[in-house]
Design a protein around this motif. Structure first.
Motif, PDB file in Angstrom:
ATOM      1  N   GLU A 216       0.952  -1.198  -0.064  1.00  5.53           N
ATOM      2  CA  GLU A 216       0.129   0.132  -0.187  1.00  5.53           C
ATOM      3  C   GLU A 216       0.971   1.318   0.062  1.00  5.53           C
ATOM      4  O   GLU A 216       0.699   2.216  -0.729  1.00  5.53           O
ATOM      5  N   ARG A 217       1.979   1.147   0.741  1.00  5.66           N
ATOM      6  CA  ARG A 217       2.806   2.504   0.824  1.00  5.66           C
ATOM      7  C   ARG A 217       3.862   2.573  -0.389  1.00  5.66           C
ATOM      8  O   ARG A 217       3.632   3.773  -0.789  1.00  5.66           O
ATOM      9  N   PHE A 218       4.137   1.548  -0.748  1.00  8.51           N
ATOM     10  CA  PHE A 218       4.955   1.913  -1.874  1.00  8.51           C
ATOM     11  C   PHE A 218       4.631   1.625  -3.214  1.00  8.51           C
ATOM     12  O   PHE A 218       5.211   2.120  -4.322  1.00  8.51           O
ATOM     13  N   LEU A 219       3.870   0.782  -3.424  1.00 15.73           N
ATOM     14  CA  LEU A 219       3.041   0.592  -4.803  1.00 15.73           C
ATOM     15  C   LEU A 219       1.940   1.240  -5.040  1.00 15.73           C
ATOM     16  O   LEU A 219       1.263   1.244  -5.939  1.00 15.73           O
ATOM     17  N   ARG A 220       1.087   1.868  -4.005  1.00 16.49           N
ATOM     18  CA  ARG A 220       0.010   2.549  -3.858  1.00 16.49           C
ATOM     19  C   ARG A 220      -1.226   1.678  -4.304  1.00 16.49           C
ATOM     20  O   ARG A 220      -2.181   1.985  -4.954  1.00 16.49           O
ATOM     21  N   ARG A 221      -0.949   0.357  -3.736  1.00 17.54           N
ATOM     22  CA  ARG A 221      -2.090  -0.573  -3.959  1.00 17.54           C
ATOM     23  C   ARG A 221      -3.265  -0.444  -3.041  1.00 17.54           C
ATOM     24  O   ARG A 221      -2.906  -0.332  -1.713  1.00 17.54           O
ATOM     25  N   HIS A 222      -4.422  -0.606  -3.341  1.00 17.41           N
ATOM     26  CA  HIS A 222      -5.578  -0.244  -2.679  1.00 17.41           C
ATOM     27  C   HIS A 222      -5.642  -1.447  -1.392  1.00 17.41           C
ATOM     28  O   HIS A 222      -5.582  -2.620  -1.788  1.00 17.41           O
ATOM     29  N   ARG A 223      -5.132  -1.041  -0.274  1.00 15.70           N
ATOM     30  CA  ARG A 223      -5.182  -1.984   0.731  1.00 15.70           C
ATOM     31  C   ARG A 223      -4.512  -3.025   0.636  1.00 15.70           C
ATOM     32  O   ARG A 223      -4.302  -4.257   1.173  1.00 15.70           O
ATOM     33  N   GLY A 224      -3.116  -2.664   0.140  1.00 10.36           N
ATOM     34  CA  GLY A 224      -1.863  -3.714  -0.230  1.00 10.36           C
ATOM     35  C   GLY A 224      -2.479  -4.784  -1.115  1.00 10.36           C
ATOM     36  O   GLY A 224      -1.850  -5.757  -0.919  1.00 10.36           O
ATOM     37  N   SER A 225      -3.348  -4.644  -1.781  1.00  5.25           N
ATOM     38  CA  SER A 225      -3.942  -5.986  -2.652  1.00  5.25           C
ATOM     39  C   SER A 225      -3.127  -6.255  -3.648  1.00  5.25           C
ATOM     40  O   SER A 225      -2.273  -5.500  -4.139  1.00  5.25           O
ATOM     41  N   TYR A 226      -3.256  -7.276  -4.554  1.00  5.27           N
ATOM     42  CA  TYR A 226      -2.521  -7.683  -5.694  1.00  5.27           C
ATOM     43  C   TYR A 226      -3.128  -7.106  -6.937  1.00  5.27           C
ATOM     44  O   TYR A 226      -2.461  -6.867  -7.723  1.00  5.27           O
ATOM     45  N   GLY A 227      -4.339  -6.179  -6.731  1.00  5.34           N
ATOM     46  CA  GLY A 227      -4.737  -5.690  -7.940  1.00  5.34           C
ATOM     47  C   GLY A 227      -6.226  -6.145  -8.130  1.00  5.34           C
ATOM     48  O   GLY A 227      -6.880  -6.728  -7.295  1.00  5.34           O
ATOM     49  N   ARG A 228      -6.683  -5.489  -9.145  1.00 11.92           N
ATOM     50  CA  ARG A 228      -8.231  -5.910  -9.483  1.00 11.92           C
ATOM     51  C   ARG A 228      -8.546  -7.262  -9.584  1.00 11.92           C
ATOM     52  O   ARG A 228      -7.779  -7.923 -10.154  1.00 11.92           O
TER      53      ARG A 228
END
Ligand SMILES: Cc1cc2nc3c(=O)[nH]c(=O)nc-3n(C[C@H](O)[C@H](O)[C@H](O)COP(=O)(O)OP(=O)(O)OC[C@H]3O[C@@H](n4cnc5c(N)ncnc54)[C@H](O)[C@@H]3O)c2cc1C
Length: 105
Positions: free
Chosen positions: A28-40
């Motif tokens: 979430e912090r470094f890749l700006r992933r929503h809630r640290g997820s893998y993606g859609r």
């Protein structure tokens, strides 16, 4: 995880030169992933990931939110699709002067 690995490689902790811990918070912090997820998550058969083109002329997208989806091979393919959308194979052949050769086959 270490304990699981130690069943196969008992001295793995001593052999590891660099260890980094990554959690969903890291993503979430470094890749700006929503809630640290893998993606859609789009279930197969229900819908497709969006393609490379966007409503904005000249703006193309690639990566794991676009077709074909999540994972490095899929992401590489999405980059290839975006590149091919910009410069399709016919244009390559035209540049190389191959159009006539192909046309005569
Ligand atoms: C824990 C985990 C394990 C995985 N394991 C595998 C695996 O074993 N095999 C596999 O094929 N796939 C795996 N994946 C999936 C794969 O890593 C991703 O699908 C792939 O990396 C996505 O590539 P991407 O280029 O679309 O996005 P990313 O690799 O996330 O790249 C996006 C980049 O944009 C940067 N960014 C974001 N916002 C901004 C901004 N505003 N300005 C500038 N830069 C920005 C980010 O920092 C990041 O570097 C895994 C994913 C995770 C999270």
């Amino acid at each position: 995880m270490w304990e699981a690995l130690e069943r196969i490689i008992p001295d793995i902790r001593d052999r590891a030169e660099v260890t980094l811990v990554g959690t969903p918070l890291t993503h979430e912090r470094f890749l700006r992933r929503h809630r640290g997820s893998y993606g859609r998550a789009i279930a197969a058969g229900e819908a497709l990931f969006p393609g490379a083109t966007t409503p904005l002329t000249g703006l193309l997208c690639c990566g794991d939110s676009t077709f074909p989806g999540i994972g490095l091979p899929a992401v590489a393919a999405s980059g290839a699709i975006a590149a091919n959308t910009l410069a399709p194979v016919e244009k390559h052949l035209e540049l190389l002067g191959c159009v006539q050769v192909i046309g005569n086959r």
